[in-house]
Design a protein around this motif. Structure first.
Motif, short mmCIF file in Angstrom:
data_model
loop_
_atom_site.label_atom_id
_atom_site.label_comp_id
_atom_site.label_asym_id
_atom_site.label_seq_id
_atom_site.Cartn_x
_atom_site.Cartn_y
_atom_site.Cartn_z
N THR A 431 1.26 -1.27 0.46
CA THR A 431 0.16 0.23 -0.15
C THR A 431 0.77 1.58 0.10
OG1 THR A 431 0.20 0.42 3.12
CG2 THR A 431 -1.59 -1.25 1.31
N LEU A 432 1.92 1.08 -0.22
CA LEU A 432 3.22 2.83 -0.20
C LEU A 432 2.70 3.26 1.35
CD1 LEU A 432 2.47 3.34 -4.20
CD2 LEU A 432 4.55 2.33 -2.80
N CYS A 433 2.78 1.92 2.23
CA CYS A 433 3.01 2.91 3.69
C CYS A 433 3.58 3.26 4.53
CB CYS A 433 1.94 2.06 4.61
SG CYS A 433 3.55 0.40 5.35
N MET A 434 5.58 2.89 3.37
CA MET A 434 6.26 3.20 3.69
C MET A 434 6.66 3.21 4.76
SD MET A 434 7.18 4.51 0.82
CE MET A 434 6.46 5.31 -0.60
N ALA A 435 6.43 2.55 5.87
CA ALA A 435 7.37 1.18 7.34
C ALA A 435 8.54 0.80 6.58
CB ALA A 435 5.90 0.23 7.03
#
Length: 562
Positions: A431-435
Motif C-alpha cells: 500500500t506504499l505505507c513506507m513502514a
C-alpha cells in the motif's frame, strides 16, 4: 602486536650472499612501512581485592597464600569454613551471579544461613577472582581479564597465583573496534534485525541496547569477529584498520612480483599458529609462493580484506587456524570466505582463491601447503586502495572483479544470510505505507519524495530483514544475491501509485491505494458510521480539521459521556 616480520628477520632468513626470495622481499617491504596509527586505550585499575571461591580444602590454603600481600576474601562453597589465616575474610555460601572485569567484578552469593548471619552482605566488588570451584562463574569461551579458573592442575594454579600477585595497579590495552550506530542494522522500532555480532562474540562484550548494540571495551579481547560478520560495517576493526592492511598487502605483493615471484599466496595467521609457521620455516618447507602474514587475530579477516587481497594482486588469500580459537570464529570465517568463493566462481575465476586452512601441527600444515594449487584466473591488480568503510571496499572489489570477469554476468545468487541482495515487493499487497522505509538503516529503501513511490538501491541492502518484519501487508521478501554493474547503485522503483488529491482543496497528500485501503477498513467502525466522517478520510490533514470544526449535526467524541 606484530604487524609483519621485521626487516632484520627477513634479511637473516635469506641465503648469505644470495638473492632474497620473493616471499622474503615481501616481508621486508611490509617491515619498511611505518606502523599503523595508534588506537585509543582502555584502562583497568586494580587494588588487588581478590575473591577466592570454591571448596574449603582448595580455597583456604590458596587464599591464605595471597592474603600475605593482598586483601583476600574466601567464599567457601561446601559449608565448611575450617581454619583460616588471620588476615583472611571467610564467607560461606553459594555464588549465584558474577559479572565484570579486572578491577570491577561484582559477585553475588546466597549465604549459608546456619554459618553466616543474615545481616552479612550478599554481594561485593572485587578486582580479581580465583575460581577453584567445579562449575566456573564465567562460562563464555573467553572469560574476562582478571578472572582465573585453573582447575585442579597444580602448575596452572601456581601460575594463576603469580599472575594475581602482579595484577595490582593500572593497566591498559588497545580499543580494538569502532562502532557507527547510525548504520547498525540491529533493530528499529522494536523490530529485531541483525544479531550477528552478539552471537559471534566469545567474551559477551556485545549486548543489545535498544535499536543499537552496546560494546563493553573492557571485555573485548580484540578478535574482530564482530567486524567480520557485520553486514553493514557499523562494527569495524581498528587494530589495524583495513586501509592499513590493504597498503601493507599491496607493498608486499609489489615486492614479491618485483623479485620474480608468481602466483602469490597470502597465508594470514595469528600468534596461535606462529609456531607451526616457524617449524616449517626451519625446515625450509614453506612453498616459495606462500607469504605468511601475521595478523592480531584471524577472526578479524573479513570478506572485504580477503577479496581486497585478490584484487590487489594476490593469487590466493588463505586463513590459517591452529584450532585454538572458539569454533564460532572458524564457522564465521568459513561462511564469509564461502561468499567470496561463490562470487569468484560464478564470474569464471575458479574456486581456489579463498579458503580456511585448519592445522593443529606442523606436519598437517605442511601437507596442506603442498597440496595447494594456484588459482587459474586472476584479475589485473587494482589501482585503488582499500577503505575503512566495509561496503565501499566490497563494492570496489566486486566492480573490479566484474569488469575483468572471464564469465561476466548480471547477478550472482547467494545463500540466505549473505550481506548482499534485493527485496521483492508484491505490488498487489503493498500500500506504499513506507513502514519499510522507516525501518531501513542503510538507506536501501527510499520514498519517492514528491511522488507515491517505493525506491530501492541494491548496493546499500545488507539483507537484515527489518523491512520484511516491518511490512504490515507481508508484501516484502528478501532475495540474497550480488547484482553486478551500475544498476546496483541506482535508485529503482519497486512500486508506485497515482497520487490521491484532497476532495476539498485538491492537494496531493497520499497514495490512492492507501486511502482506498483505509476507507475500506474503517467503513464499519462506529466513529466513521456517518457519510460525513467517511468523506473526511479523503481529505488532507488541514481540510479535515476545517471540515470537522464546521460540522453542525455530528456528534463529537468530546460529547460522549463516560
Amino acid at each position: 602486536m606484530t604487524h609483519g616480520a621485521s626487516l632484520g628477520e627477513a634479511r637473516n632468513s635469506a641465503t648469505p650472499g644470495g638473492p632474497i626470495s620473493p616471499a622474503l622481499a615481501a616481508l621486508a617491504a611490509a617491515a619498511a612501512l611505518p606502523p599503523p596509527e595508534p588506537v585509543p586505550s582502555v584502562v583497568y585499575r586494580s587494588r588487588g581485592r581478590t575473591l577466592v571461591v570454591g571448596p574449603a580444602n582448595e580455597v583456604l590454603p590458596r587464599a591464605g597464600e595471597l592474603a600475605a600481600t593482598l586483601p583476600v576474601t574466601a567464599l567457601v562453597t561446601d559449608g565448611t569454613a575450617g581454619r583460616a589465616a588471620p588476615a583472611l575474610t571467610v564467607l560461606c555460601g553459594r555464588p549465584v551471579e558474577a559479572h565484570g572485569y579486572l578491577g570491577n567484578f561484582t559477585v553475588r552469593w546466597e549465604p549459608d544461613a546456619p554459618l553466616e548471619a543474615s545481616e552479612r552482605p550478599r554481594s561485593a566488588v572485587f578486582d580479581l577472582i580465583l575460581d577453584l570451584g567445579e562449575a566456573p562463574l564465567f562460562t563464555m569461551p573467553q572469560p574476562p581479564q582478571g578472572y582465573f579458573a585453573p582447575g585442579r592442575d597444580e602448575r596452572a594454579v601456581r601460575a594463576a597465583l603469580e599472575e594475581i600477585r602482579e595484577a595490582v595497579g593500572e593497566f591498559d590495552k588497545p580499543k580494538y573496534f569502532l562502532y557507527d550506530a547510525s548504520i547498525c542494522a540491529h533493530s528499529r522500532c522494536g523490530l529485531e534485525g541483525c544479531d550477528r555480532c552478539i552471537e559471534v562474540c566469545s567474551t559477551r562484550a556485545i549486548s543489545a541496547a535498544g535499536d543499537r548494540v552496546g560494546v563493553d571495551a573492557h571485555l573485548c579481547m580484540g578478535c574482530g569477529g564482530c567486524a567480520t560478520v557485520c553486514p553493514s560495517g557499523a562494527m569495524s576493526y581498528a587494530f589495524p584498520k583495513v586501509d592499513y592492511q590493504g597498503d601493507r598487502i599491496r607493498a608486499m605483493l609489489e615486492a614479491f612480483h618485483a623479485a620474480g615471484g608468481r602466483a602469490a599466496c597470502l597465508l594470514l595467521h595469528d600468534g596461535s599458529a606462529a609456531r607451526l609457521i616457524e617449524a616449517l620455516e626451519q625446515r625450509a618447507a614453506v612453498p616459495e609462493r606462500v607469504i605468511a602474514l601475521p595478523v592480531h587475530h584471524i577472526a578479524s579477516v573479513g570478506l572485504d580484506l580477503a577479496l581486497g587481497a585478490i584484487v590487489l594482486g594476490a593469487n590466493q588469500c588463505l586463513v590459517l587456524s591452529a584450532a585454538t580459537e572458539p569454533e564460532a570464529y572458524r564457522t564465521a570465517l568459513s561462511q564469509q570466505l564461502e561468499y567470496g568463493r561463490l562470487l569468484l566462481e560464478a564470474l569464471g575465476y575458479g574456486s581456489r582463491h579463498l579458503g580456511l586452512v585448519v592445522a593443529t601441527d606442523a606436519a598437517a600444515l605442511e601437507d596442506a601447503l603442498r597440496a595447494l594449487e594456484p588459482a587459474e584466473h586472476c584479475p589485473p591488480p587494482a589501482k585503488f586502495r582499500l577503505f575503512d568503510r566495509k561496503r565501499t571496499t566490497l563494492w570496489f572489489a566486486i566492480d573490479h572483479l566484474a569488469a575483468h570477469a572471464p564469465a561476466p554476468g548480471e547477478a550472482v545468487q547467494m545463500p540466505a544470510g549473505a550481506p548482499f541482495g534485493a527485496v521483492r515487493v508484491n505490488r498487489e499487497s503493498c500500500t506504499l505505507c513506507m513502514a519499510c522505509v522507516g525501518t531501513c538503516p542503510e538507506n536501501a529503501l527510499l520514498d519517492g519524495r514528491d511522488r507515491p513511490q517505493l525506491r530501492f538501491v541494491e548496493a546499500n541492502c545488507v539483507q537484515c530483514g527489518l523491512c520484511e518484519r516491518a511490512c504490515p501487508e507481508d508484501a516484502i521478501s528478501l532475495v540474497p544475491r550480488v547484482a553486478l554493474g551500475a544498476d546496483a547503485k541506482r535508485e529503482v522503483v519497486l512500486n508506485e501509485d497515482t497520487p490521491f488529491r484532497c476532495i476539498r482543496c485538491g492537494k496531493e497528500f497520499a497514495a490512492t491505494r492507501v486511502i482506498d485501503r483505509m476507507v475500506g477498513r474503517l467503513v464499519e467502525h462506529p466513529m466513521f458510521s456517518s457519510p460525513e466522517a467517511l468523506r473526511r478520510l479523503r481529505m488532507c490533514a488541514d481540510c479535515r480539521v476545517v471540515d470537522l470544526m464546521q460540522g453542525r449535526d455530528e456528534v463529537s467524541i468530546f460529547d460522549l459521556k463516560p
